[in-house]
Design an enzyme around this catalytic site. Sequence first.
Site, PDB file in Angstrom:
ATOM      1  N   PRO A  11       7.393  13.907   9.986  1.00  0.00           N
ATOM      2  CA  PRO A  11       7.460  14.986   9.209  1.00  0.00           C
ATOM      3  C   PRO A  11       6.695  14.890   8.096  1.00  0.00           C
ATOM      4  CG  PRO A  11       9.355  13.251   9.022  1.00  0.00           C
ATOM      5  CD  PRO A  11       8.600  12.994  10.282  1.00  0.00           C
ATOM      6  N   MET A  29       7.912   9.001   5.775  1.00  0.00           N
ATOM      7  CA  MET A  29       7.519   7.958   7.172  1.00  0.00           C
ATOM      8  C   MET A  29       6.074   7.940   7.258  1.00  0.00           C
ATOM      9  SD  MET A  29      10.521   9.684   9.604  1.00  0.00           S
ATOM     10  CE  MET A  29      10.238   8.356  10.725  1.00  0.00           C
ATOM     11  N   ALA A  30       5.219   8.099   6.318  1.00  0.00           N
ATOM     12  CA  ALA A  30       3.788   8.121   6.349  1.00  0.00           C
ATOM     13  C   ALA A  30       3.091   8.866   7.445  1.00  0.00           C
ATOM     14  CB  ALA A  30       3.390   6.352   6.793  1.00  0.00           C
ATOM     15  N   GLY A  31       3.580  10.299   7.667  1.00  0.00           N
ATOM     16  CA  GLY A  31       2.927  11.057   8.112  1.00  0.00           C
ATOM     17  C   GLY A  31       1.546  11.459   7.859  1.00  0.00           C
ATOM     18  N   GLY A  32       0.983  11.470   6.722  1.00  0.00           N
ATOM     19  CA  GLY A  32      -0.425  11.837   6.304  1.00  0.00           C
ATOM     20  C   GLY A  32      -1.048  10.511   6.643  1.00  0.00           C
ATOM     21  N   ASP A  40      -0.088   3.463   2.443  1.00  0.00           N
ATOM     22  CA  ASP A  40       0.617   3.103   3.796  1.00  0.00           C
ATOM     23  C   ASP A  40      -0.264   3.229   4.926  1.00  0.00           C
ATOM     24  OD1 ASP A  40       2.931   2.869   2.341  1.00  0.00           O
ATOM     25  OD2 ASP A  40       3.500   5.075   2.823  1.00  0.00           O
ATOM     26  N   LYS A  89       6.722   5.582  10.024  1.00  0.00           N
ATOM     27  CA  LYS A  89       7.410   4.151   9.699  1.00  0.00           C
ATOM     28  C   LYS A  89       8.536   4.255   9.005  1.00  0.00           C
ATOM     29  CE  LYS A  89       6.243   4.407   5.115  1.00  0.00           C
ATOM     30  NZ  LYS A  89       7.267   4.700   3.965  1.00  0.00           N
ATOM     31  N   ALA A 148       5.643  14.807   4.035  1.00  0.00           N
ATOM     32  CA  ALA A 148       6.016  14.511   2.918  1.00  0.00           C
ATOM     33  C   ALA A 148       7.707  13.738   3.137  1.00  0.00           C
ATOM     34  CB  ALA A 148       6.074  15.739   1.845  1.00  0.00           C
ATOM     35  N   GLY A 149       7.788  13.006   4.168  1.00  0.00           N
ATOM     36  CA  GLY A 149       9.336  12.685   4.562  1.00  0.00           C
ATOM     37  C   GLY A 149       9.475  11.219   4.284  1.00  0.00           C
TER      38      GLY A 149
HETATM   39  O1  C5P Z   1      -1.624   5.058  -2.113  1.00  0.00           O
HETATM   40  P1  C5P Z   1      -0.869   6.586  -2.076  1.00  0.00           P
HETATM   41  O2  C5P Z   1      -1.936   7.740  -2.472  1.00  0.00           O
HETATM   42  O3  C5P Z   1      -0.076   6.841  -1.017  1.00  0.00           O
HETATM   43  O4  C5P Z   1       0.258   6.756  -3.336  1.00  0.00           O
HETATM   44  C1  C5P Z   1       0.455   7.810  -3.756  1.00  0.00           C
HETATM   45  C2  C5P Z   1       1.250   7.801  -5.195  1.00  0.00           C
HETATM   46  O5  C5P Z   1       2.281   7.168  -4.971  1.00  0.00           O
HETATM   47  C3  C5P Z   1       0.182   7.061  -6.151  1.00  0.00           C
HETATM   48  O6  C5P Z   1      -0.568   7.811  -6.870  1.00  0.00           O
HETATM   49  C4  C5P Z   1       1.324   6.477  -6.950  1.00  0.00           C
HETATM   50  O7  C5P Z   1       1.813   7.543  -8.030  1.00  0.00           O
HETATM   51  C5  C5P Z   1       2.508   6.298  -6.133  1.00  0.00           C
HETATM   52  N1  C5P Z   1       2.852   4.979  -5.613  1.00  0.00           N
HETATM   53  C6  C5P Z   1       3.014   4.032  -6.589  1.00  0.00           C
HETATM   54  N2  C5P Z   1       2.867   2.651  -6.215  1.00  0.00           N
HETATM   55  C7  C5P Z   1       2.702   2.106  -5.194  1.00  0.00           C
HETATM   56  C8  C5P Z   1       2.350   3.142  -4.087  1.00  0.00           C
HETATM   57  C9  C5P Z   1       2.280   4.537  -4.482  1.00  0.00           C
HETATM   58  O8  C5P Z   1       3.444   4.252  -7.773  1.00  0.00           O
HETATM   59  N3  C5P Z   1       2.831   0.816  -4.647  1.00  0.00           N
END
Ligand code: C5P
Length: 307
Positions: free
Chosen positions: A99, A104-107, A141, A12, A101-102
């Site tokens: 990629p 782009m929602a790879g994980g 995501d 994305k 950690a890019g």
């Molecule tokens: O939800 P996800 O695990 O992808 O989020 C990773 C980290 O990104 C969260 O632990 C938080 O630090 C940050 N994050 C945030 N606000 C969001 C989404 C993610 O602070 N709306």
Amino acid sequence: MLDSVTVRAPGKVNLALGVGPLRADGYHGLVTVFQAVSIFDDLVATPLPFGSGTQLVITGEGAGVIPLGPDNLAARAVRALGAFGASPDVAIAIHKSIPLAGGMAGGSADAAAALVAVDALFELDLTRDELADVAATLGSDVPFVLHGGTAVGTNRGDQLTPALVRGSFHWVFAIADAGLSTPAVYAKCDQLRAGIEVADPEVPQALMAALIAGDPVALGRELRNDLQPAALALRPKLQRVLDIGDDFAVLGSVISGSGPTCAFLVRDGDEALDLAVALTSAGLCRTVKRATGPVSGAHIIDHRSAA
Ligand code: C5P
């Protein structure tokens, strides 16, 4: 019972990413507009004998770097579906193009693909809404990658409203040598905003109108990302990558999500190719990918039945 299921999940780009103040739960309230783009991870799920556990193999982007243990998002997705009757005894083979950690929602793509594949493999018959609820427990995501298309994400980005879009858009993505940590970028954003009153973000109406009109020129003007100053502070050389887009008079450029991928909106496939060549020869990024959007969310592309 199926022998194997193959699922394709898209990456994305965030066309807009409005970030509110840090909440008590450690997240930020968002208003974001996601678009799924034609850079895909493919995942094949195959049942294993009882007691084998979940066995993960990754090839392509991030292979050898992405951890294959229980914390892997695809493995977590398999576990999460255990509550609905899925067996943990499954082989998951992922070929990645998105990629690592890019931004782009790879994980998240791998988690969404695993949800769709395991649901089909074990005939769980979960509805899309049920899958989306499980997806939201895996990452902010993941629901969007399941959904695909173009959508407005609110709350953590996990509550989605489909957006009306006419036509298709051409993108070029400049992918950096090393990823950026999403929590680190949000933390930097908070640090840069210290002492400043931050308003709750709003739906970007001019951007939504550009999507409805299918107007790439207007869309290019409206691309924005509140995390961009933080990503640039952590990785200043990204500005030089964005400057190459300016030299090409692209329709718009933005850092995708928490970065460091730089996304360029261009007029057509020819301009995408020219920009890709220029970005590659500048030597400022590891690789360059061309894509179009919107595309579908995680979906089955092949399945084989036991004889
Ligand atoms: O939800 P996800 O695990 O992808 O989020 C990773 C980290 O990104 C969260 O632990 C938080 O630090 C940050 N994050 C945030 N606000 C969001 C989404 C993610 O602070 N709306």
